[in-house]
Design an enzyme around this catalytic site. Structure first.
Site, short mmCIF file in Angstrom:
data_model
loop_
_atom_site.label_atom_id
_atom_site.label_comp_id
_atom_site.label_asym_id
_atom_site.label_seq_id
_atom_site.Cartn_x
_atom_site.Cartn_y
_atom_site.Cartn_z
N ALA A 90 0.81 -1.22 0.00
CA ALA A 90 0.00 0.00 0.00
C ALA A 90 0.84 1.27 0.00
CB ALA A 90 -0.94 0.00 1.21
N ALA A 91 2.15 1.16 0.15
CA ALA A 91 3.00 2.35 0.20
C ALA A 91 2.99 3.06 -1.15
CB ALA A 91 4.43 1.98 0.58
N SER A 142 -4.66 1.80 -8.49
CA SER A 142 -5.49 3.00 -8.44
C SER A 142 -6.35 3.04 -9.70
CB SER A 142 -4.64 4.27 -8.37
OG SER A 142 -5.43 5.44 -8.54
N TYR A 155 2.02 9.93 -10.85
CA TYR A 155 1.30 8.94 -10.03
C TYR A 155 0.54 7.95 -10.92
CZ TYR A 155 -2.01 7.06 -6.61
OH TYR A 155 -2.75 6.23 -5.81
N LYS A 159 1.12 3.83 -11.19
CA LYS A 159 0.11 2.84 -10.84
C LYS A 159 -0.24 1.93 -12.01
CE LYS A 159 -0.52 3.54 -6.47
NZ LYS A 159 -0.19 2.50 -5.49
#
Length: 267
Positions: A90-91, A142, A155, A159
């Protein structure tokens, strides 16, 4: 007296959770401990007091992209003697900006934590899990890894890479008992979304608009997404291998969700 029907889940004895000091990772640790699971949290920040008070919790302070962090995690598992291991990665870090606003340093830092950190976590625990006859891995992706989202160039690309990494590992090791799945949250009231919220020129308007975009009309609580991760860790989710589950409150179900405020399309 009537009772409420329940459905029990079979979980690994020990679960390693990265990003354990905040947001989704913290909520997941809290739920796992409540279920009686020995939990090892990994984060650059120290553990929150709530977790430290539980003697089934151990914390490794370090970067997920540093091999020394994973040497310490494996040493903890060696001492526990556990042969039933699960992993949730989850980091993650999030910087807001278009590609023109994204420096090389920002891009490399995002990929180092979100992609390399995920890869190192899996690579470090995978041999042990294979020796144990298998185990579940949940890679946190995500919705932004499958759908473009403005101002999240670094980001979103990271993901998308996590999604490809996890699904490939799932295919490589499924016959060794390894179950890798991707859990892709939408907006939730946790660190990354809050950071995006705080960067907005009008945070209240940003939040109202994003909440109104959700079919249920509200942003998810991280505990809701954490419960989905617990299911993917359980033996009862054995039908899922290499899946990407959208834990987004229905956000990605429709290409054009309508609230009614725009008026009816029927004359």
């Amino acid at each position: 007296m009537s009772t409420t029907p329940t459905f029990a889940l079979t979980l690994p004895r020990t679960v390693v959770v990265t990003g354990a000091a905040s947001g989704l990772g913290h909520e997941l640790c809290r739920i796992l401990l409540a279920c009686g699971v020995e939990t090892i949290g990994v984060d650059r920040a120290p553990a929150l007091e709530e977790l430290r008070q539980d003697n089934r919790y151990a914390h490794v302070t370090g970067s997920v992209s540093d091999p020394a962090t994973w040497e310490e995690v494996n040493a903890l598992i060696d001492r526990s003697g556990s042969q039933s291991i699960g992993l949730v990665t989850a980091a993650a870090i999030l910087d807001v900006g278009s590609i023109l606003e994204t420096s090389s340093e920002m891009l490399m830092r995002t990929l180092e934590v979100n992609v390399v950190g995920t890869a190192l976590a899996i690579k470090s625990l995978l041999p042990r899990m294979i020796d144990n006859g298998g185990g579940p891995i949940v890679a946190i992706g995500s919705v932004s890894g499958s759908f473009g989202e403005q101002q999240l160039a670094a980001y979103s690309s990271s993901k998308a890479a996590v999604r490809g990494l996890a699904r490939t590992i799932a295919m490589d090791h499924a016959r060794q008992g390894i179950r890798v799945n991707v859990l892709s949250p939408g907006p939730m009231m946790a660190g990354l979304f809050k950071r995006h919220l705080e960067s907005a020129a009008d945070s209240a308007k940003f939040l109202a608009t994003r909440a109104n975009r959700q079919p249920a009309g509200h942003i998810l609580d991280p505990a809701e997404v954490a419960q989905a991760a617990v299911f993917l860790l359980s033996g009862q989710s054995s039908a899922f291998i290499g899946a990407d589950l959208m834990a987004d409150g229905g956000l990605s179900t429709s290409f054009d969700f309508r609230t009614g405020a725009e008026g009816t399309s029927i004359g």
